[in-house]
Design a protein around this motif. Structure first.
Motif, PDB file in Angstrom:
ATOM      1  N   CYS A   1       4.587  -3.298 -12.104  1.00  0.00           N
ATOM      2  CA  CYS A   1       5.385  -3.874 -11.317  1.00  0.00           C
ATOM      3  C   CYS A   1       4.525  -4.432  -9.906  1.00  0.00           C
ATOM      4  O   CYS A   1       4.655  -5.696  -9.431  1.00  0.00           O
ATOM      5  CB  CYS A   1       6.588  -2.916 -10.822  1.00  0.00           C
ATOM      6  SG  CYS A   1       7.631  -2.707 -12.145  1.00  0.00           S
ATOM      7  N   LEU A   2       3.757  -3.509  -9.490  1.00  0.00           N
ATOM      8  CA  LEU A   2       2.923  -3.658  -8.317  1.00  0.00           C
ATOM      9  C   LEU A   2       1.847  -5.043  -8.608  1.00  0.00           C
ATOM     10  O   LEU A   2       1.419  -5.646  -7.688  1.00  0.00           O
ATOM     11  CB  LEU A   2       2.428  -2.532  -7.772  1.00  0.00           C
ATOM     12  CG  LEU A   2       3.253  -1.543  -7.283  1.00  0.00           C
ATOM     13  CD1 LEU A   2       2.743  -0.358  -6.583  1.00  0.00           C
ATOM     14  CD2 LEU A   2       4.355  -2.281  -6.035  1.00  0.00           C
ATOM     15  N   THR A   3       1.509  -4.801  -9.874  1.00  0.00           N
ATOM     16  CA  THR A   3       0.625  -5.800 -10.471  1.00  0.00           C
ATOM     17  C   THR A   3       1.139  -7.099 -10.364  1.00  0.00           C
ATOM     18  O   THR A   3       0.386  -8.205  -9.694  1.00  0.00           O
ATOM     19  CB  THR A   3      -0.064  -5.566 -11.857  1.00  0.00           C
ATOM     20  OG1 THR A   3      -0.805  -4.444 -12.036  1.00  0.00           O
ATOM     21  CG2 THR A   3      -0.680  -6.817 -12.345  1.00  0.00           C
ATOM     22  N   LEU A   4       2.314  -7.398 -10.741  1.00  0.00           N
ATOM     23  CA  LEU A   4       3.172  -8.545 -10.623  1.00  0.00           C
ATOM     24  C   LEU A   4       3.250  -9.044  -9.028  1.00  0.00           C
ATOM     25  O   LEU A   4       3.026 -10.199  -8.737  1.00  0.00           O
ATOM     26  CB  LEU A   4       4.326  -8.427 -11.207  1.00  0.00           C
ATOM     27  CG  LEU A   4       5.145  -9.818 -11.363  1.00  0.00           C
ATOM     28  CD1 LEU A   4       4.413 -11.086 -11.914  1.00  0.00           C
ATOM     29  CD2 LEU A   4       6.577  -9.703 -12.141  1.00  0.00           C
ATOM     30  N   LYS A   5       3.665  -8.136  -8.158  1.00  0.00           N
ATOM     31  CA  LYS A   5       3.805  -8.368  -6.997  1.00  0.00           C
ATOM     32  C   LYS A   5       2.727  -8.906  -6.322  1.00  0.00           C
ATOM     33  O   LYS A   5       2.649  -9.765  -5.483  1.00  0.00           O
ATOM     34  CB  LYS A   5       4.324  -7.075  -6.211  1.00  0.00           C
ATOM     35  CG  LYS A   5       4.588  -7.250  -4.597  1.00  0.00           C
ATOM     36  CD  LYS A   5       5.242  -8.506  -4.346  1.00  0.00           C
ATOM     37  CE  LYS A   5       6.842  -8.247  -4.442  1.00  0.00           C
ATOM     38  NZ  LYS A   5       7.641  -9.262  -3.928  1.00  0.00           N
TER      39      LYS A   5
ATOM     40  N   LEU B   1      -9.653  -1.574  -3.059  1.00  0.00           N
ATOM     41  CA  LEU B   1     -10.543  -1.184  -4.077  1.00  0.00           C
ATOM     42  C   LEU B   1     -11.530  -0.119  -3.518  1.00  0.00           C
ATOM     43  O   LEU B   1     -11.536   0.916  -4.237  1.00  0.00           O
ATOM     44  CB  LEU B   1     -11.443  -2.414  -4.707  1.00  0.00           C
ATOM     45  CG  LEU B   1     -12.260  -1.971  -5.807  1.00  0.00           C
ATOM     46  CD1 LEU B   1     -11.320  -1.920  -7.054  1.00  0.00           C
ATOM     47  CD2 LEU B   1     -13.353  -3.061  -6.168  1.00  0.00           C
ATOM     48  N   HIS B   2     -11.951  -0.206  -2.451  1.00  0.00           N
ATOM     49  CA  HIS B   2     -13.172   0.632  -2.079  1.00  0.00           C
ATOM     50  C   HIS B   2     -12.544   1.890  -1.015  1.00  0.00           C
ATOM     51  O   HIS B   2     -13.643   2.675  -0.690  1.00  0.00           O
ATOM     52  CB  HIS B   2     -14.167  -0.227  -1.284  1.00  0.00           C
ATOM     53  CG  HIS B   2     -14.979  -1.209  -2.282  1.00  0.00           C
ATOM     54  ND1 HIS B   2     -15.473  -0.903  -3.236  1.00  0.00           N
ATOM     55  CD2 HIS B   2     -15.160  -2.568  -2.158  1.00  0.00           C
ATOM     56  CE1 HIS B   2     -16.057  -1.676  -4.107  1.00  0.00           C
ATOM     57  NE2 HIS B   2     -15.844  -2.798  -3.166  1.00  0.00           N
TER      58      HIS B   2
ATOM     59  N   CYS C   1       0.749  -1.063  -0.016  1.00  0.00           N
ATOM     60  CA  CYS C   1       0.133   0.019  -0.042  1.00  0.00           C
ATOM     61  C   CYS C   1       0.999   0.840   0.006  1.00  0.00           C
ATOM     62  O   CYS C   1       0.574   2.277  -0.637  1.00  0.00           O
ATOM     63  CB  CYS C   1      -0.778   0.037   1.287  1.00  0.00           C
ATOM     64  SG  CYS C   1      -2.246  -1.185   1.071  1.00  0.00           S
ATOM     65  N   ASP C   2       2.015   1.174   0.807  1.00  0.00           N
ATOM     66  CA  ASP C   2       2.824   2.299   0.686  1.00  0.00           C
ATOM     67  C   ASP C   2       3.437   2.660  -0.643  1.00  0.00           C
ATOM     68  O   ASP C   2       3.540   3.776  -1.042  1.00  0.00           O
ATOM     69  CB  ASP C   2       3.945   2.199   1.658  1.00  0.00           C
ATOM     70  CG  ASP C   2       3.621   1.887   3.225  1.00  0.00           C
ATOM     71  OD1 ASP C   2       2.338   2.384   3.553  1.00  0.00           O
ATOM     72  OD2 ASP C   2       4.225   1.074   3.990  1.00  0.00           O
ATOM     73  N   ARG C   3       3.791   1.600  -1.353  1.00  0.00           N
ATOM     74  CA  ARG C   3       4.287   1.882  -2.790  1.00  0.00           C
ATOM     75  C   ARG C   3       3.146   2.380  -3.568  1.00  0.00           C
ATOM     76  O   ARG C   3       3.320   3.257  -4.557  1.00  0.00           O
ATOM     77  CB  ARG C   3       4.850   0.462  -3.300  1.00  0.00           C
ATOM     78  CG  ARG C   3       5.885  -0.183  -2.390  1.00  0.00           C
ATOM     79  CD  ARG C   3       7.391   0.731  -2.458  1.00  0.00           C
ATOM     80  NE  ARG C   3       8.419  -0.201  -1.705  1.00  0.00           N
ATOM     81  CZ  ARG C   3       8.372   0.032  -0.638  1.00  0.00           C
ATOM     82  NH1 ARG C   3       7.845   0.819   0.162  1.00  0.00           N
ATOM     83  NH2 ARG C   3       9.630  -0.623  -0.151  1.00  0.00           N
ATOM     84  N   ALA C   4       2.026   1.963  -3.382  1.00  0.00           N
ATOM     85  CA  ALA C   4       0.786   2.192  -4.366  1.00  0.00           C
ATOM     86  C   ALA C   4       0.348   3.789  -4.152  1.00  0.00           C
ATOM     87  O   ALA C   4       0.067   4.427  -5.076  1.00  0.00           O
ATOM     88  CB  ALA C   4      -0.438   1.264  -4.223  1.00  0.00           C
ATOM     89  N   VAL C   5       0.429   4.282  -2.852  1.00  0.00           N
ATOM     90  CA  VAL C   5       0.013   5.632  -2.693  1.00  0.00           C
ATOM     91  C   VAL C   5       1.132   6.601  -3.226  1.00  0.00           C
ATOM     92  O   VAL C   5       0.693   7.760  -3.327  1.00  0.00           O
ATOM     93  CB  VAL C   5      -0.308   5.881  -1.203  1.00  0.00           C
ATOM     94  CG1 VAL C   5      -1.290   5.112  -0.613  1.00  0.00           C
ATOM     95  CG2 VAL C   5       0.928   5.767  -0.470  1.00  0.00           C
TER      96      VAL C   5
ATOM     97  N   SER D   1      -6.864   1.938  -5.700  1.00  0.00           N
ATOM     98  CA  SER D   1      -8.005   1.607  -6.289  1.00  0.00           C
ATOM     99  C   SER D   1      -7.757   0.965  -7.752  1.00  0.00           C
ATOM    100  O   SER D   1      -8.744  -0.086  -8.009  1.00  0.00           O
ATOM    101  CB  SER D   1      -9.278   2.593  -6.120  1.00  0.00           C
ATOM    102  OG  SER D   1      -9.390   2.963  -4.835  1.00  0.00           O
ATOM    103  N   ALA D   2      -7.232   1.861  -8.552  1.00  0.00           N
ATOM    104  CA  ALA D   2      -6.922   1.474  -9.749  1.00  0.00           C
ATOM    105  C   ALA D   2      -6.277  -0.116 -10.182  1.00  0.00           C
ATOM    106  O   ALA D   2      -6.632  -0.959 -10.775  1.00  0.00           O
ATOM    107  CB  ALA D   2      -6.333   2.545 -10.617  1.00  0.00           C
ATOM    108  N   LEU D   3      -5.341   0.045  -8.985  1.00  0.00           N
ATOM    109  CA  LEU D   3      -4.335  -1.349  -8.870  1.00  0.00           C
ATOM    110  C   LEU D   3      -5.139  -2.455  -8.497  1.00  0.00           C
ATOM    111  O   LEU D   3      -5.192  -3.525  -9.169  1.00  0.00           O
ATOM    112  CB  LEU D   3      -3.279  -1.037  -7.911  1.00  0.00           C
ATOM    113  CG  LEU D   3      -2.269  -2.244  -7.901  1.00  0.00           C
ATOM    114  CD1 LEU D   3      -1.518  -2.504  -9.048  1.00  0.00           C
ATOM    115  CD2 LEU D   3      -1.278  -1.836  -6.648  1.00  0.00           C
TER     116      LEU D   3
END
Length: 235
Positions: A80-84, A99-100, A57-61, A108-110
């Motif tokens: 990259c985060l999708t593969l992770k 997501l929510h 989550c930290d990477r995603a934000v 959310s998009a990821l």
């Protein structure tokens, strides 16, 4: 280095014995060429090392755009985060929380992208369609390296209607109407339905008003002409 070796083992075509999705190694939901570019990328080696569902989550934000590959086939952090995620295989409840939540649109998009890759068709529709009412602005990186401004609802619509998104081939979804006919999905009610009905009512009211106005003008015109004709006869 050990992390890189583990990632390569996960991507190996031979001997995979872990959990499968759609009867295959989850990592293989991304094309091999894309997987290779991801595991060779600086972001994967430095930012995806030993992360878990929480630290992901930290990477995603930190993301400021989404996309596939760009420039010299460089993978985005989004890929990259999708593969992770495909490596971590988080519980469905965790994915839905990603997501929510409303604070981090790229998270959310990821999660939406992961849902499209991993969920069964009926669950894809049920899970993603509520986001068609999410109008948060997002940036999308193009293959040339530029950026396009779009919206989360448009991204979700692409996931539901296209076979390739973010440089990734997606499993073909059956038409929604087919699933409705089979009784697996209820007919979808558009979130704009009430607004459209209101616009239709206003349009009908406007047409009726215009018709009444036209009729009144014609009556006045007829009366005036009739009065004029009577005056001529009296003369």
């Amino acid at each position: 280095m050990a992390h890189h070796v583990d990632a390569k083992r996960m991507l190996d075509e031979r001997g995979y014995e872990g959990q499968t999705i759609h009867n295959q190694n989850p990592a293989h939901l991304l094309e091999k060429a894309v997987r290779d570019r991801i595991t060779d990328s600086y972001y994967w080696k430095e930012q995806c090392f030993a992360i878990n569902e929480a630290t992901l989550c930290d990477r995603a934000v930190e993301m400021s755009y989404l996309g596939g590959t760009y420039g010299q086939q460089k993978p985005t952090a989004f890929l990259c985060l999708t593969l992770k995620l495909l490596q971590l295989l988080p519980d469905r409840a965790v994915v839905l929380e990603y997501l929510h939540q409303e604070d981090f649109k790229y998270l959310s998009a990821l999660a939406a992208f992961y849902v499209r890759l991993t969920f069964e068709a009926v669950d894809v529709y049920r899970t993603l369609e509520p986001l068609l009412g999410d109008y948060r602005k997002i940036r999308r990186r193009t293959r040339e390296g530029g950026y396009l401004l779009t919206y989360l609802d448009q991204f979700v619509d692409d996931l539901l209607t296209k076979d390739r998104v973010c440089g990734t081939s997606l499993r073909k979804l059956p038409q929604r109407t087919l699933l409705e006919d089979l009784g697996q999905l209820e007919e979808r009610v558009s979130p704009l339905g009430e607004e459209i009905e209101e616009i239709d009512r206003e349009s009908e009211d406007g047409e009726r008003s215009a018709t009444r106005g036209s009729s009144e003008v014609e009556e006045v015109y007829a009366v005036r002409n009739g009065n004029g004709a009577g005056h001529d006869e009296s003369d």
